[in-house]
Design an enzyme around this catalytic site. Structure first.
Site, PDB file in Angstrom:
ATOM      1  N   ASN A 199      -3.339 -10.264   9.424  1.00 29.72           N
ATOM      2  CA  ASN A 199      -3.206  -8.843   9.731  1.00 29.72           C
ATOM      3  C   ASN A 199      -1.836  -8.385   9.250  1.00 29.72           C
ATOM      4  O   ASN A 199      -0.838  -9.074   9.456  1.00 29.72           O
ATOM      5  CB  ASN A 199      -3.324  -8.600  11.236  1.00 29.72           C
ATOM      6  CG  ASN A 199      -4.748  -8.380  11.704  1.00 29.72           C
ATOM      7  OD1 ASN A 199      -4.978  -8.069  12.854  1.00 29.72           O
ATOM      8  ND2 ASN A 199      -5.716  -8.535  10.820  1.00 29.72           N
ATOM      9  N   ARG A 284      12.228  22.237 -22.469  1.00 28.64           N
ATOM     10  CA  ARG A 284      12.880  23.237 -21.630  1.00 28.64           C
ATOM     11  C   ARG A 284      12.723  22.928 -20.144  1.00 28.64           C
ATOM     12  O   ARG A 284      13.599  23.244 -19.333  1.00 28.64           O
ATOM     13  CB  ARG A 284      12.281  24.617 -21.937  1.00 28.64           C
ATOM     14  CG  ARG A 284      13.132  25.764 -21.440  1.00 28.64           C
ATOM     15  CD  ARG A 284      12.412  27.108 -21.403  1.00 28.64           C
ATOM     16  NE  ARG A 284      11.423  27.312 -22.440  1.00 28.64           N
ATOM     17  CZ  ARG A 284      10.519  28.292 -22.392  1.00 28.64           C
ATOM     18  NH1 ARG A 284      10.502  29.120 -21.353  1.00 28.64           N
ATOM     19  NH2 ARG A 284       9.629  28.428 -23.359  1.00 28.64           N
ATOM     20  N   PHE A 330      -2.000  -2.147  11.509  1.00 27.17           N
ATOM     21  CA  PHE A 330      -2.335  -2.722  10.197  1.00 27.17           C
ATOM     22  C   PHE A 330      -2.997  -1.710   9.265  1.00 27.17           C
ATOM     23  O   PHE A 330      -3.252  -2.009   8.102  1.00 27.17           O
ATOM     24  CB  PHE A 330      -3.273  -3.920  10.361  1.00 27.17           C
ATOM     25  CG  PHE A 330      -4.427  -3.668  11.294  1.00 27.17           C
ATOM     26  CD1 PHE A 330      -5.313  -2.618  11.086  1.00 27.17           C
ATOM     27  CD2 PHE A 330      -4.645  -4.476  12.403  1.00 27.17           C
ATOM     28  CE1 PHE A 330      -6.372  -2.374  11.938  1.00 27.17           C
ATOM     29  CE2 PHE A 330      -5.713  -4.244  13.260  1.00 27.17           C
ATOM     30  CZ  PHE A 330      -6.577  -3.190  13.018  1.00 27.17           C
TER      31      PHE A 330
END
Length: 502
Positions: A199, A284, A330
């Site tokens: 996890n 530009r 998680f």
């Protein structure tokens, strides 16, 4: 500061430390504080496990949809072993070594807070793997970015129990063989450990940090290369004037305009009068476009630094509060969205670079068509622009957000996922592509500038061109430009802007 090792504990980890870790090939080590917190958390969990008839998710129950299945005490170790082997389902390409190292470091960092319940020997073995360059073979496909990066982190963890494959001493081999060479014994996992290992968001986080490190360099190089193109196309510096950017005060825009003014401040080409009133947007509007990407970079960086200074496994253990809580740290949604944003913002750096390349080969402003003497007999730089255009188009396809997708899994227990792992691997490809497009612009702009001789650009730009010419010579006539392009990519990757220039 010392460059010998990176200390890992609950103290905030900064981006500069991540970059030093990779650039200086540091080792890692948990601190005394982290060591004590890990021990205390494990001792607390062992006490809780001694209580009868208490169910704790993933500790003495099954996983995901199997959360209500109680596991007998004598099967707890087998449960964690089974978790690792059953979830190691990665496919696809192998994860690059630097990202594997970041995954190892980040897993150690997350465990160092003392909220995961692992035994200290597990953390020590992860440190030994990192410091001895025992790098697990991990695959790019398999994570949904929600229950953590389950498949990649399972492959990361298999060597702890003597399974899977690793790279060691430059060779790919079974983990068991590497452990035997090092005299290491496979670990016996205790309760909660498999879940703590797999996890977490370390796959997404490692990819993100790697991409951010590379993006930072490419953003700086994009400014310098665009300044080279600016002079090579004989542009007017009026759009860079401070007053314009002060009334639209985006930080990235102001930074970019300031940087380009600095690069062009001592340029003889920039100082001379121009025939045109305005230049194309790709010149530009460099401050506005590059600046927006820089602002996006800063936001994404803040998300990832916060993430790597977090605990992202599940359940979370709080010994001081006598709590074991099951939650969803998680879930990769913050990272998935940020990775998609980084992909989009960096893709635009390549997008505008390709447009400048196109203008440079167009036969305008006194430059020869396709930047070659005797065009017609020679095609010159016609086809590198094709390559850049194809890569830019590929990036546009890759920038379709992964984070807007979700596919239910685990029998609908995990019914919303982030797809952050896909966002991570796509972002990696985008960043690699941006590097190629910028290298093509550099090659084209250096060729164009040489047609302006004997006029000179600014000192910093001339330094860049001189260094580049040591690797790629002026193109007098048609030759295999693939070789030049590869050399340009390598040059760009390794060129470091001098500190006094930044």
């Amino acid at each position: 500061m010392s460059y010998n090792y990176l200390p890992l504990d609950r103290k905030w980890l900064h981006f500069s430390q991540i970059k030093n870790l990779l650039d200086f090939n540091q080792h890692v080590s948990i601190t005394f504080d982290a060591h004590e917190r890990i021990l205390a958390c494990r001792e607390y969990l062992d006490r809780k496990m001694a209580e009868k008839d208490r169910l704790f998710y993933g500790i003495n129950t099954g996983f995901g949809f199997l959360q209500n299945v109680k596991i007998d005490a004598d099967q707890i170790g087998q449960l964690q072993y089974n978790l690792l082997v059953s979830h190691a389902c990665g496919l696809g390409e192998e994860v690059p070594a630097d990202i594997v190292k970041l995954m190892l470091m980040l897993k150690i960092k997350s465990l160092s807070y003392g909220h995961s319940g692992v035994q200290i020997d597990t953390v020590k073995r992860l440190m030994e793997m990192y410091n001895h360059d025992v790098l697990p073979v991990i695959y790019t496909q398999g994570s949904l970015g929600a229950s953590g990066d389950l498949a990649p982190l399972s492959h990361l963890s298999l060597p702890l129990i003597g399974l899977g494959e690793v790279y060691y001493q430059g060779q790919k081999m079974p983990s068991a063989e590497a452990l035997q060479k090092l005299g290491w014994t496979p670990l016996q996992l205790q309760s909660k450990e498999g879940l703590a290992l797999i996890n977490g968001t370390q796959f997404m986080s490692a990819y993100g940090l790697y991409c951010l490190k590379k993006a930072e360099h490419l953003l700086a190089m994009a400014d310098m290369i665009s300044a080279l193109s600016f002079d090579a196309f004989d542009c007017t510096t009026e759009p860079l004037r401070e007053q314009i950017h002060a009334i639209r005060a985006h930080a990235g825009q102001i930074n970019t305009a300031t940087t380009l003014r600095k690069y062009l401040s001592d340029s003889a080409i920039a100082a001379r009068s121009k025939d045109q009133v305005q230049d194309p947007y790709s010149f530009r509007c460099i401050p506005q476009v590059h600046g927006a990407s820089k602002d996006a970079f800063e936001h994404v960086l803040s998300v990832f630094i916060r993430e790597i200074n977090s605990v992202t496994d599940n359940p979370n253990i709080f010994p001081d509060d006598d709590l074991i809580l099951s939650g969803g740290n998680f879930h990769g949604q913050p990272l998935a969205m940020a990775l998609d944003y980084l992909s989009i913002s960096m893709s635009e750096i390549a997008n505008i670079a390709e447009r400048r390349t196109y203008q440079l080969i167009s036969g305008q402003r006194g430059l020869p068509l396709f930047l070659v003497k005797n065009p017609g007999l020679h095609s010159g730089f016609m086809i590198p622009q094709y390559t850049a255009a194809g890569i830019v188009s590929e990036n546009k396809q890759l920038c379709t957000p992964a984070s807007v997708d979700s596919i239910s899994s685990s029998n609908n227990q995990e019914d919303h996922v982030s797809m952050g792992a896909n966002a991570a691997t796509k972002c990696y490809r985008v960043i690699e592509n941006v590097e190629k497009v910028l290298a093509i612009e550099l090659m084209s702009a250096a060729q164009a500038l040489d047609f302006r001789r004997p006029s000179k650009s600014g000192r910093d730009i001339e330094h860049l061109v001189a260094a580049f010419r040591e690797k790629v010579s002026f193109n007098e006539q048609d030759r295999v430009l693939h070789d030049d392009m590869k050399a340009a990519v390598n040059f760009l990757r390794n060129y470091r802007i001098p500190e006094d220039v930044r």
